[in-house]
Design an enzyme around this catalytic site. Structure first.
Site: not given
Lengths: 350, 1458
Positions: B428, B762, B911-912, B988, B994, B1021, B1027, B1047
């Site tokens: 992450d 949120f 990662t987001g 990459l 995608t 994203r 993941k 985490d």
């Protein structure tokens, strides 16, 4: 609910730190001897072992060579008897045969007489366990529960003494040795006792307690293959009778291999035979009882002296010499590799 | 003992409910289909008229007694046995024992055959029992905790044990008490009906959570009287979803009030800051959410274990072969005899069995006899060894992190050796690679960017500070000194806003500031999350501050004057208001943690109405006019710029009377003064106001000033805190927050109290949060929204086609410009957030509220309805601006990543965050190198995606071929075939959408093919699900060992899926840690965990396992060889007891010690030479060939061990056990000395254990031989050992056997060290050297690598220079994949600098490549640690530290120290 002390600082300080102890064990830093395969230690180990093996090997071979041994196969020589024994209905008939041999030189030192059996699988799993040690200790045990079956009791419930297949199949040839002089023959005096292990004779085997042996074995019967009951094994010597009979004790110590020998007698060193067996002609007079043709077995009688390293088997000495040579040669090869590679850069060993 | 019954009932209920509802435990419960109301839980108090119904309903529910133990005293034995016999290994034992009871095949005595099974069962049972007992004690302690429960009899709250609490009870809790069961909050002593709870024990988050009294009850002033409670509560059935609770309270008048998780107090949490609360229990005991979430430890099976299992299958095969040999042999042997010989025992009935049947029986006998060949004890040993290994890992002092007082936690006990075989790491980003300390860096307001250069410098100073030792000074001290510093800087900034020189001074003075703050950092971090000074202190941007200071002058003119400037000011104001309002930050003072700050408690009178303010302004403006011509004040301040006192006073005055000076300025100056000179004016005015405003301000200022430094913000996410702190820096200070109102101390206006109408919190679906407030100035309903840019940008008010309206045009422009800034931020690796607002009419709001209320109260479908409702509110927004927040890299991350890489591990970053951010972090942490070629996969459809991937693959192939040609031409030394096939390294980057296409079945293979060629993959994203799917894909398709590290809660699924899950106990709570197998506190600990402990654990366990196989095969074969000499009758030449105990006692401890303590290479060398990790990585220590070689060796050794004694004793009068004794003794020596040869390090423990084993064996056999005279046959080794001890032949046989048996293994080890040393062997050699020599040797080793690298590097260079054509080629497919030649590079790169230092000739080339690749160079905030050790003398290396940002026009170009 346990680790909520972090909220209050003062508690946090009081709380012992979770820092692990800095000890050699916990940090895996114990002083260690790291076996080093350096050229010095490797070569010295090979050469040392090689030299040692060679030395021992030579000693062993020399000592094995000093053993005198005569082995006579009498299964063919007594073919009449063996044919007689093939039919089990003749079991009570006696059969004797004689075997002659000549000693070309004196056999000095203690001479041991063995009988040898070939192809007799005493080490068969179910044969090995077919005995009752408790019974042999003279205890009155219910041998039905032991491993003796099917040689535990007769149909009528009479227990066998001793029970089990080992006892039942006891070697029952009698072998006498005669020294043939020109006109007559002298029986070589043989020791019947003292051939078994001291512990066996004195601890492991006990006769049942009674005022005499026959009453001790009252209520029991001899094993089916036996010709006489157990308390008649040695009529002369009370201490060699019953379970304490040396031949019996030795037989009960089952052999490791199908081809084996058991100590039968020792030459009593008296008179003419004080130094051993003098050279000359001898005769074995054998009362042939034990059938071996059933299992394609053979019977031997062996006279042999004994040295510290055992009998006449030279294998151990040869093995020592061979492996000593191998170790030494390997040492040389390694030294050669070392010398050759040291000139090159790729060689890593220091 | 009603427990088992209760347990059974509970199980049954659970079963029923599961059957009825599908998966009652599934986490996505919230989105489940509607259910009948009957399945819901009805909670009724056991009081008054409900009594009957209570009896009927509530008794069905569990009470609060918990039992986490598996066993009770009564059921321990049966249940434990039952569980143990679930293991195949134990079943095998059992099978053997039963087999041994069949007389025909019996090989051992019955009791002996049972021995191994009994020993194993006892060991495991004792272990289970101890574990369970500790649980039992824990349970008992918890069950007997006291709490106050309302008693009907005594009409008051009495102390009760937790276990006696049941559903429907009223419970009264005081501050700092632990909540005993899940309950609905009915009363709180807090005036606003709020209760604060700390959920640290549940999720590890130390910040407080607010819980609200059920609506309708909060108005009650007095404490709720349980007697009068006449409502029934209906809620969902127990489930394990912590963040979801649905239900309603039905009053006696059938009125329903919705319940949400905001009303639920969870078991195990602690009440904080609230004097007293009362709640009614809805779930108790095992049905509480906390207990349902407590799933206990999980078991993973390690790769090595799977390997072992296959090899055990081989052993089974071998066993069957051997048994078949025995069976057939026995049959043949029997059939040779025409008659039954003496020694073949007849059946009891006097008949003999035919040879075929005897052979069949013999097969089973042999299985019993040779059972040890299947190393069942291996399982027990492996378990013990793993426990030992885990113990050592946990005690490693290097994993101790002082700041958090935490060390590594190994939560999974059985996969330690997997750490030595990791091939892929999925990491992450946020909180794992980075610190998750959010630092406000930049913002853009109304399309205008403010880049906060000063702030950037401040941050750099922190990095310097990090290197220095932090003296732990008093916190209060630190912060007060800091405060004054901060003031001084602010003053100076105000004084000389555009003076570059002063800016430099400013930056120079920051290191000092940093150090002082660092001192304050330590004590703070313990109890207040997100509050390190790095995050809290934001230095305002001068330009913005200047504009900001004019706010007051224009703020109230916005309605009339709509000039551009006024509009901008309005934007700025609203922007900061939004920052401080739109959040869920809890305000408290650090001295009394979480003590709520309330304005009402302050002495001063809060400014309430707008009218008051206006009046005040007017009053003041008159004064201002009269006092304006007072130059003396200004002069005095400018004449003595260094006077701290005067500045302080200036600052203070500014601080305390912001509203006044703003108003005054408005009166004094013409509205549109934007020129820099004017910036001095406000300060001038301040001075005036010191005098002017004092009579009003005395009360407020004294209170405010004393409170100000104590304000402490606790936010749910660090981003929020960062934004609030940023706003604070602009003196838009969040003063207090209650459920109804938010008070903001706004610089220009004083305290503004916003009535808080609604909060839409949120969530990850909406990716935004909103706050609805009533604006105190305009008195309108305003919605402030903040969220991810991608979301917000779509929700903005769209300009009509013909942008007639001026403001709409403006909006459009702002939107475009902001987007540009956002892109820029992302490229710099900043996290971006958009801030927007919307003004609503009261009517609109009322309508929305109505709908929302409906959505809230529905039990089923609620989530969807709420989402719709939120979308209705959050639309037609007006963009205010955007923020860029930096998340700094954790300490040692680049080093760790490089080391792991050198170890042959591929690292993926999932990662987001958005692509640019992700890529930049990837560069910063050396995941991507500057001369990597980056392929970006971003396509709109699956086909395009497939095409893109194919193109990339093609270009790979072209490149490799061209490289080959190239290298042929130049006759470059063909370097050792590198692990990555292509001659250049590539990265990459994949976009989230995608990713979805890529993960589709049809594209998976090509995708994996592609990723295998890339050395790093960055997925941006990515959703949590993606993941985990990615990890699964790599794990399943590539059959690779994967490690996931993260985490946060969003990493949980990936952590669970990976072979080894590592949780980082960071700022985001404990969810990842709870799901993980190993929890560490810092990413850098991964280096030692993998490189050292992973390597050790793996090699140790492999060697132990191999040794075990060897040991068993070697020993069992002795028996097997004997079968050839006993007619395959299944005799053993060793006494059965000794035979069984040989494995259980005499040779069991040394391999365990070997498995726990053996150390092939020291930790230091392993850390410095990551290449050594490759052995485990490629499973080199345990190849199939190793297994077979080991078996061969075992066969050889057993042959020697059997036949040397055989030939020695052959033909003699030896008996069975006397023949077995030397064999057995020699086998012991061989087996133990074999271990010594294999041992890499022998400590005293090894020595003790080995010598102990030998002595124990000798003593045991001697004692056994001396006493065991009448045991059942054939166990009769009487006096054999004693006899042998005085026989020289025995010693000679043992010695020769041992020597000859071990010779080949010894020779192999000797030759291996000499002729073909493996890297590990070479490294082992290093350990022997003195530290100095070792240092040199390691350097030489690395140089070797570098020589290799240089060759590769030249090839790389060649390819990149020759691949200019390829670049254009790439451009041509840009329509499918916008290739990103990333324009940014990290300033310094470890590898490059290292190379250049050592190989000056390469340096030029590397610089060339740099130029070739880089369009622009920007300093990516390199963490100081890494630069300092690589750049060494970085001062002279101007080109390294030179940072220039061409793009940013407003940026200050910095002069660098030379």
């Amino acid at each position: 609910m346990k680790n909520k002390t972090s909220f209050l600082p003062q508690e946090g300080e009081a709380h012992p730190s979770r820092c692990p102890d800095n000890t050699a064990f916990k940090q895996q830093k114990l002083p260690a001897w790291k076996p080093q395969l350096t050229i010095a230690s490797v070569l010295s180990s090979f050469f040392l072992i090689g030299a040692f093996c060679l030395a021992v090997g030579v000693c062993l071979i020399l000592s094995a060579n000093s053993v005198r041994e005569i082995q006579i196969d009498y299964s063919d020589k007594c073919s009449d008897c063996s044919k007689l024994r093939e039919n089990s209905s003749n079991w009570s008939k006696e059969c004797h045969c004689s075997v002659n041999f000549t000693l070309k030189e004196d056999v000095l030192d203690d001479v041991f007489m063995y009988y040898g059996l070939q192809n007799f699988y005493q080490n068969h799993r179910r044969y090995v366990i077919s005995r009752s040690d408790a019974q042999l200790l003279g205890r009155n045990v219910n041998i039905q529960k032991s491993y003796c079956a099917p040689f535990a009791t007769y149909r009528n419930g009479t227990p066998m003494a001793p029970c089990g297949a080992i006892a039942n199949s006891m070697f029952n040839d009698t072998i006498d040795l005669f020294y043939n002089l020109k006109s007559y023959a002298i029986q070589v005096p043989l020791l019947e006792t003292g051939n078994s292990w001291w512990t066996d004779k004195n601890v492991k085997f006990r006769n049942p307690n009674s005022y005499n042996l026959s009453s001790a074995f009252a209520g029991t019967a001899r094993p089916p293959y036996w010709q006489k009951p157990v308390y008649m094994l040695d009529k002369e010597d009370e201490r060699n009778n019953g379970y304490l009979n040396d031949d019996f004790i030795i037989w009960m110590r089952v052999s490791a291999f199908a081809t084996f020998r058991n100590l039968y007698r020792r030459v009593k060193r008296v008179g003419r035979f004080a130094d051993g067996l003098p050279a000359g002609n001898y005769t074995f007079r054998i009362s042939y009882n034990f059938p071996v043709t059933k299992f394609k077995g053979r019977k031997h009688v062996i006279l042999s002296t004994v040295v510290w390293s055992g009998g006449s088997n030279p294998f151990l000495g040869i093995a020592y010499v061979v492996s000593g040579t191998a170790a030494t040669l390997t040492g040389f090869v390694i030294a050669a590799i070392h010398l050759k590679l040291r000139k090159k850069k790729t060689y890593f060993q220091k | 003992m009603a427990d088992p019954i209760r347990w059974a009932r509970y199980r049954w209920q659970r079963l029923i409910s599961a059957g009825g509802e599908g998966s009652s435990n599934s986490s996505n419960k919230c989105y489940q289909s509607p259910k009948t109301i009957g399945k819901h839980r009805i909670v009724i108090p056991c009081l008054g008229h409900f009594k009957e119904e209570y009896e009927k309903v509530s008794k069905l529910y569990m009470n609060n007694k918990i039992r986490t133990t598996k066993y009770t005293l009564l059921n321990f034995l049966p249940r434990n046995l039952f569980e143990q016999f679930h293991r195949v290994a134990n079943l095998y034992f059992l099978f053997l024992v039963i087999l041994n009871w069949v007389p025909l095949v019996e090989a051992f005595q019955k009791e002996i055959a049972m021995l191994p099974l009994v020993v194993v069962l006892i060991i495991i049972a004792v272990k289970d029992g101890l574990e369970d007992y500790s649980k039992y004690k824990m349970d008992k302690q918890i069950n007997n905790l006291l709490t106050k429960v309302y008693s009907r009899k005594e009409k008051k709250y009495i102390d009760e044990c937790w276990k006696n609490v049941s559903v429907g009870d009223f419970i009264r809790l005081s501050r700092n008490e632990i909540i005993p069961a899940d309950m609905v909050l009915l009363y709180s002593s807090d005036l606003d009906g709020i209760c604060y709870i700390e959920t640290a024990s549940l999720d590890g988050e130390t910040n407080l959570k607010q819980r609200q009294v059920v609506r309708g009850y909060s108005e009650q002033v007095s404490e709720i009287d349980p007697e009068k409670f006449s409502s029934r509560i209906e809620c969902e059935s127990p489930n394990n979803n912590l963040s979801c609770f649905r239900g309603f309270v039905e009053h006696s008048n059938k009125e329903r009030v919705g319940l949400s998780k905001e009303n639920l107090l969870l078991r195990g949490c602690t009440v904080r800051n609230t004097e007293a609360v009362v709640g009614i229990v809805v779930y108790a005991g095992h049905e509480t959410k906390a207990m349902l979430n407590n799933s206990g430890p999980h078991y993973k099976r390690s790769k090595l274990e799977r390997r072992v299992n296959t090899d055990i299958l081989w052993c089974v095969l071998l066993l069957i072969l051997m048994c078949l040999t025995g069976a057939i042999g026995h049959g043949i042997w029997l059939s040779r005899y025409s008659e039954i010989p003496f020694f073949n025992i007849l059946e009891p009935d006097g008949k003999s069995i035919p040879p075929a049947l005897a052979g069949f029986n013999m097969f089973w006998t042999m299985i019993i006899l040779l059972q040890v060949l299947i190393p069942i004890s291996l399982y027990v040993s492996i378990e013990i060894v793993k426990l030992g290994q885990i113990y050592l890992i946990q005690n490693d002092i290097d994993f101790y992190h002082e700041k958090t007082d935490s060390t590594i936690q190994c939560r999974a006990l059985n996969i330690a050796e997997d750490l030595g075989q990791i091939q892929y790491i999925f990491s992450d980003k946020t909180g794992t690679l980075t610190e998750n300390k959010m630092v406000f860096r930049r913002c853009s307001i109304a399309g205008q960017e403010y880049c906060h250069e000063e702030n950037a410098k401040r941050l750099e100073s922190y990095q310097e500070m990090d290197l220095k030792d932090e003296d732990s000074a008093d916190c209060q001290d630190g912060s007060s000194i800091h405060m004054s510093e901060w003031q001084r800087h602010n003053c100076r900034t105000v004084n000389e806003p555009l003076n570059r020189k002063s800016l430099n001074q400013l930056s120079d003075s920051y290191p000092a500031l940093g150090r002082e703050d660092g001192a304050g950092d330590v004590p703070h971090s313990g109890h207040v999350a997100f509050s390190s000074p790095i995050e809290t202190d934001v230095v305002p941007d001068t330009e913005l501050l200047e504009k900001f200071s004019q706010i007051s002058s224009h703020f109230y003119q916005q309605s009339e004057d709509s000039s551009e400037l006024a509009l901008e000011t309005m934007y700025i104001t609203e922007f900061f208001l939004a920052l401080s309002v739109c959040n869920t930050v809890v305000v408290s003072g650090p001295s009394q943690p979480h003590q709520k700050m309330r304005l009402s408690s302050l002495g001063g009178v809060p400014i309430k109405s707008l009218e008051e303010i206006r009046q005040m302004f007017q009053r003041l403006s008159i004064r201002r006019l009269s006092s304006s011509p007072l130059p003396s004040v200004k002069d005095s301040s400018s004449e003595s710029p260094n006077s701290f006192v005067s500045k302080l006073s200036v600052f203070r005055s500014k601080l305390v009377s912001p509203a006044l000076d703003g108003a005054a300025q408005r009166a004094a100056e013409p509205p549109n003064t934007d020129s820099p000179e004017n910036s001095q004016v406000p300060q001038e005015l301040d001075m005036v106001n010191v005098a002017a405003g004092c009579e009003y301000n005395t009360a407020v200022s004294s209170v405010e000033w004393s409170q100000l430094p104590k304000l402490c913000y606790e936010a749910e996410s660090p981003d929020e805190a960062a934004l609030v702190h940023a706003a604070k820096a602009y003196k838009c200070i969040l003063q207090s927050r209650t459920p109804d109102q938010v008070t903001v101390n706004f610089a220009g206006l004083g305290s503004l109290t916003f009535q808080l109408l609604h909060i839409l919190p949120f969530d990850s679906v909406r990716k935004r949060m909103s706050v609805v407030v009533r604006h105190p100035v305009s008195n309108k309903v305003v919605v402030y929204t903040k969220g991810a840019d991608s979301v917000i940008m779509d929700l903005l008010r769209t300009a009509s086609e013909v942008a007639t309206n001026n403001s709409e045009m403006e909006q459009k422009k702002i939107k475009e410009r902001t987007q540009k800034h956002l892109d820029n931020y992302a490229r710099r690796g900043l996290r971006t957030l958009c801030i927007a607002k919307k003004v609503m009419s009261d009517a609109e709001y009322a309508e929305w509220l109505n709908n929302h209320f409906l959505a809230e109260t529905s039990i089923d479908h609620r989530e969807e309805l709420l989402l719709e409702s939120a979308i209705r509110l959050e639309s037609e927004l007006t963009l205010l601006g955007a923020t860029g927040i930096e998340d700094r890299l954790q300490e040692g991350v680049p080093d760790t990543i490089q080391a792991l890489r050198k170890a042959g591990i591929k690292i993926w970053m999932l990662t987001g965050d958005k692509r640019e951010t992700a890529v930049n972090i990837a560069y910063a942490c050396k995941l991507l190198e500057p001369d990597d070629r980056i392929f970006t996969l971003k396509s709109q459809s699956r086909d395009a995606c497939a095409l893109g991937m194919r193109k990339i693959l093609e270009s790979f192939q072209k490149n490799t071929s061209s490289k080959k040609k190239f290298s042929h031409k130049r006759e470059l030394v063909s370097a050792s075939p590198s692990t990555q096939a292509p001659g250049f390294s590539a990265g990459l980057v994949i976009d989230g959408r995608t990713l979805e296409y890529v993960l589709h079945d049809s594209l998976q293979n090509i995708f994996l093919e592609l990723t295998e060629k890339c050395r790093a993959v960055v997925c941006c994203r990515a959703t949590p699900l993606q993941k985990s799917v990615l990890v699964q894909l790599v794990r399943n398709k590539l059959k690779a060992m994967t490690l996931a590290v993260g985490d946060g809660a969003n990493d949980v699924s990936m952590i669970q899926v990976a072979d080894a899950g590592v949780g980082i106990s960071g700022q985001e709570g404990m969810q990842a840690v709870m799901a993980s197998d190993f929890a560490i506190s810092q990413f850098r600990h991964l280096r030692k965990l993998l490189l050292v402990h992973g390597h050790w654990c793996y090699t140790r366990l492999t060697n132990m396992v191999l040794y075990f196989f060897y040991k068993n095969v070697a020993y069992v074969n002795l028996l097997f060889w004997y079968q050839f000499f006993c007619g395959f009758s299944g005799t053993s030449m060793t006494d059965h007891w000794i035979l069984i105990l040989f494995n259980l006692l005499f040779t069991s401890v040394p391999p365990i010690i070997y498995g726990v303590l053996d150390k092939d290479v020291s930790a230091e060398v392993l850390m410095q030479l990551p290449q050594l990790y490759m052995t485990g990585n490629k499973s080199m220590a345990y190849l199939p060939s190793t297994f077979w070689i080991t078996l061969l060796d075992a066969f050889y050794q057993s042959l020697i061990c059997f036949f040397v004694p055989y030939f020695t004793y052959c033909g003699s009068d030896i008996d069975i056990l006397s023949f077995g004794n030397p064999i057995n003794t020699a086998a012991l020596f061989i087996i133990l000395f074999h271990l010594l040869i294999e041992c890499k390090s022998v400590t005293w423990i090894h020595a003790v254990v080995i010598v102990g084993s030998i002595l124990f064996y000798l003593l045991f056999t001697l004692a056994f031989g001396a006493t065991w005279k009448t045991h059942n046959p054939p166990s009769n080794p009487y006096w054999i050992m004693e006899k042998h001890m005085i026989d020289p032949v025995f010693y000679l046989v043992c010695f020769l056997t041992t020597c000859v048996a071990l010779l080949p293994r010894y020779l192999l080890r000797v030759l291996q060290g000499t002729l073909f040393p493996s890297p590990v062997l070479r490294a082992k050699q290093l350990d022997r050297l003195t530290p100095e020599e070792q240092r040199i040797a390691i350097k030489r080793w690395k140089d070797d690598c570098i020589v290799n690298c240089r060759v590769e590097f030249q090839a790389t260079f060649g390819s990149s220079s020759s691949a200019v054509g390829a670049v254009s080629e790439e451009e041509s497919i840009a329509s499918v994949l916008p290739t990103s030649k990333t324009p940014f590079q990290a300033c310094s790169t470890d590898g490059l600098v290292e190379d250049t230092v050592l190989l000056p000739d390469v340096q030029d080339q590397s610089r060339n490549t740099n130029d070739l690749n880089s369009e622009m160079t920007i300093c990516l905030n390199p963490s100081k640690e890494t630069t300092s050790d690589t750049c060494g003398s970085s001062n002279s290396r101007a080109e390294v530290s030179m940072c220039a940002s061409k793009e940013d026009s407003s940026a200050v170009s910095l002069t660098k120290k030379v």
